[in-house]
Scaffold this motif. Structure first.
Motif, mmCIF file in Angstrom:
data_model
loop_
_atom_site.group_PDB
_atom_site.id
_atom_site.type_symbol
_atom_site.label_atom_id
_atom_site.label_comp_id
_atom_site.label_asym_id
_atom_site.label_seq_id
_atom_site.Cartn_x
_atom_site.Cartn_y
_atom_site.Cartn_z
ATOM 1 N N MET A 87 44.172 29.257 31.385
ATOM 2 C CA MET A 87 44.590 30.447 31.614
ATOM 3 C C MET A 87 45.105 30.961 32.953
ATOM 4 O O MET A 87 45.877 31.883 33.094
ATOM 5 N N VAL A 88 45.720 30.306 33.740
ATOM 6 C CA VAL A 88 46.103 29.735 35.143
ATOM 7 C C VAL A 88 47.678 30.227 34.588
ATOM 8 O O VAL A 88 49.050 31.427 35.040
ATOM 9 N N LYS A 89 48.688 29.504 33.472
ATOM 10 C CA LYS A 89 49.637 29.325 32.960
ATOM 11 C C LYS A 89 50.058 31.104 32.256
ATOM 12 O O LYS A 89 50.477 31.466 32.745
ATOM 13 N N ALA A 90 48.928 31.744 32.013
ATOM 14 C CA ALA A 90 48.592 33.566 30.829
ATOM 15 C C ALA A 90 49.218 33.915 31.935
ATOM 16 O O ALA A 90 49.493 34.743 31.448
ATOM 17 N N ILE A 91 47.809 33.798 33.194
ATOM 18 C CA ILE A 91 48.597 34.608 33.761
ATOM 19 C C ILE A 91 50.057 34.731 35.135
ATOM 20 O O ILE A 91 50.735 35.679 35.104
ATOM 21 N N ALA A 92 50.587 33.774 34.867
ATOM 22 C CA ALA A 92 51.421 33.674 35.784
ATOM 23 C C ALA A 92 52.490 33.554 34.450
ATOM 24 O O ALA A 92 53.106 35.463 35.110
ATOM 25 N N ARG A 93 52.822 34.083 33.048
ATOM 26 C CA ARG A 93 53.461 34.031 32.120
ATOM 27 C C ARG A 93 53.237 35.524 32.437
ATOM 28 O O ARG A 93 54.327 36.631 32.412
ATOM 29 N N ALA A 94 52.550 36.618 32.636
ATOM 30 C CA ALA A 94 52.246 37.746 32.472
ATOM 31 C C ALA A 94 52.790 38.267 33.284
ATOM 32 O O ALA A 94 53.507 39.643 33.753
ATOM 33 N N PHE A 95 52.760 37.891 34.965
ATOM 34 C CA PHE A 95 53.509 38.908 35.994
ATOM 35 C C PHE A 95 54.786 38.800 35.970
ATOM 36 O O PHE A 95 55.371 39.176 36.372
ATOM 37 N N VAL B 99 49.002 39.490 26.286
ATOM 38 C CA VAL B 99 49.454 38.404 27.838
ATOM 39 C C VAL B 99 49.016 39.522 29.159
ATOM 40 O O VAL B 99 48.612 39.128 29.732
ATOM 41 N N LEU B 100 50.941 40.374 28.567
ATOM 42 C CA LEU B 100 51.112 41.515 30.022
ATOM 43 C C LEU B 100 49.448 42.822 30.280
ATOM 44 O O LEU B 100 49.390 42.414 31.223
ATOM 45 N N ARG B 101 48.775 42.681 29.926
ATOM 46 C CA ARG B 101 47.342 43.051 29.874
ATOM 47 C C ARG B 101 46.857 42.478 30.956
ATOM 48 O O ARG B 101 45.560 42.425 31.893
ATOM 49 N N LEU B 102 47.052 40.892 30.805
ATOM 50 C CA LEU B 102 46.572 40.400 32.551
ATOM 51 C C LEU B 102 46.482 40.919 33.552
ATOM 52 O O LEU B 102 45.941 40.653 34.056
ATOM 53 N N THR B 103 47.513 41.147 33.311
ATOM 54 C CA THR B 103 48.597 42.050 34.912
ATOM 55 C C THR B 103 47.275 42.681 35.304
ATOM 56 O O THR B 103 47.054 43.679 36.649
ATOM 57 N N LEU B 104 46.413 43.682 34.521
ATOM 58 C CA LEU B 104 45.555 44.541 35.221
ATOM 59 C C LEU B 104 44.235 44.230 35.824
ATOM 60 O O LEU B 104 42.935 44.380 35.635
ATOM 61 N N LEU B 105 43.389 42.437 35.341
ATOM 62 C CA LEU B 105 42.716 42.039 35.920
ATOM 63 C C LEU B 105 42.815 42.150 37.400
ATOM 64 O O LEU B 105 43.382 41.826 38.114
ATOM 65 N N ALA B 106 41.775 42.650 37.697
ATOM 66 C CA ALA B 106 41.370 42.415 39.585
ATOM 67 C C ALA B 106 41.711 41.573 40.377
ATOM 68 O O ALA B 106 41.485 40.678 40.012
ATOM 69 N N PRO B 107 42.109 41.829 41.477
ATOM 70 C CA PRO B 107 42.199 41.119 42.490
ATOM 71 C C PRO B 107 41.337 39.570 41.907
ATOM 72 O O PRO B 107 41.637 38.131 42.502
ATOM 73 N N ALA B 108 40.316 40.121 43.099
ATOM 74 C CA ALA B 108 39.500 38.908 42.511
ATOM 75 C C ALA B 108 39.146 38.282 41.295
ATOM 76 O O ALA B 108 39.144 36.802 41.513
ATOM 77 N N ARG C 65 32.323 29.844 30.763
ATOM 78 C CA ARG C 65 32.350 30.901 29.889
ATOM 79 C C ARG C 65 33.171 31.233 29.515
ATOM 80 O O ARG C 65 34.039 31.264 27.803
ATOM 81 N N LEU C 66 34.027 31.754 30.193
ATOM 82 C CA LEU C 66 35.201 32.356 29.916
ATOM 83 C C LEU C 66 36.510 31.517 30.259
ATOM 84 O O LEU C 66 37.207 30.257 30.736
ATOM 85 N N GLN C 67 36.960 32.051 28.619
ATOM 86 C CA GLN C 67 38.464 31.735 28.506
ATOM 87 C C GLN C 67 39.079 32.116 28.191
ATOM 88 O O GLN C 67 39.046 33.604 27.959
ATOM 89 N N LEU C 68 40.527 31.450 27.955
ATOM 90 C CA LEU C 68 41.526 32.262 27.536
ATOM 91 C C LEU C 68 41.126 33.146 26.463
ATOM 92 O O LEU C 68 41.727 34.726 26.344
ATOM 93 N N ASP C 69 40.881 32.556 25.177
ATOM 94 C CA ASP C 69 40.933 33.439 23.693
ATOM 95 C C ASP C 69 39.628 34.929 24.540
ATOM 96 O O ASP C 69 39.662 36.401 23.775
ATOM 97 N N GLY C 70 38.861 34.676 25.588
ATOM 98 C CA GLY C 70 38.347 35.813 25.978
ATOM 99 C C GLY C 70 39.037 36.488 26.996
ATOM 100 O O GLY C 70 38.451 38.114 26.637
ATOM 101 N N LEU C 71 40.024 36.418 27.702
ATOM 102 C CA LEU C 71 40.714 37.084 28.535
ATOM 103 C C LEU C 71 41.736 38.600 27.674
ATOM 104 O O LEU C 71 41.675 39.460 27.261
ATOM 105 N N MET C 72 41.405 37.425 26.485
ATOM 106 C CA MET C 72 42.487 38.007 25.689
ATOM 107 C C MET C 72 41.869 39.733 25.157
ATOM 108 O O MET C 72 43.062 40.095 24.091
#
Length: 87
Positions: free
Chosen positions: A1-9, A40-49, A62-69
């Protein structure tokens, strides 16, 4: 997940800087599917927290990358609740 978020930003920064003009250009440069780049770009809309919790490894198990996608609320309080970060 961290890699996907970094990629998104990183991709968002590339779009904002003008390095790439479209999602299609990023997908072509990265040799990946255009729809994946968009998701993946939608992950930039995640709240900072939410991002902080994930980066720190404090997200619910239970929160996995497929759920965030999948689709998630844009409003930060609703988002945190939907992703299981607050009850």
């Amino acid at each position: 997940m961290v890699k996907a978020i970094a990629r998104a930003f990183r991709w968002r920064d590339m779009l904002e800087s003008g390095e790439y003009a479209t999602i299609r250009e990023i997908a072509s440069a990265e040799k990946i599917n255009e729809t994946y780049v968009g998701r993946v770009l939608r992950l930039t809309l995640l709240a900072p927290a939410v991002v902080e919790s994930i980066v720190d490894g404090r997200q619910p198990v239970r929160l996995q990358l497929d759920g965030l996608m999948r689709q998630f609320p844009v409003g930060w309080p609703a988002q945190s609740k939907a992703l299981g970060l607050i009850s």
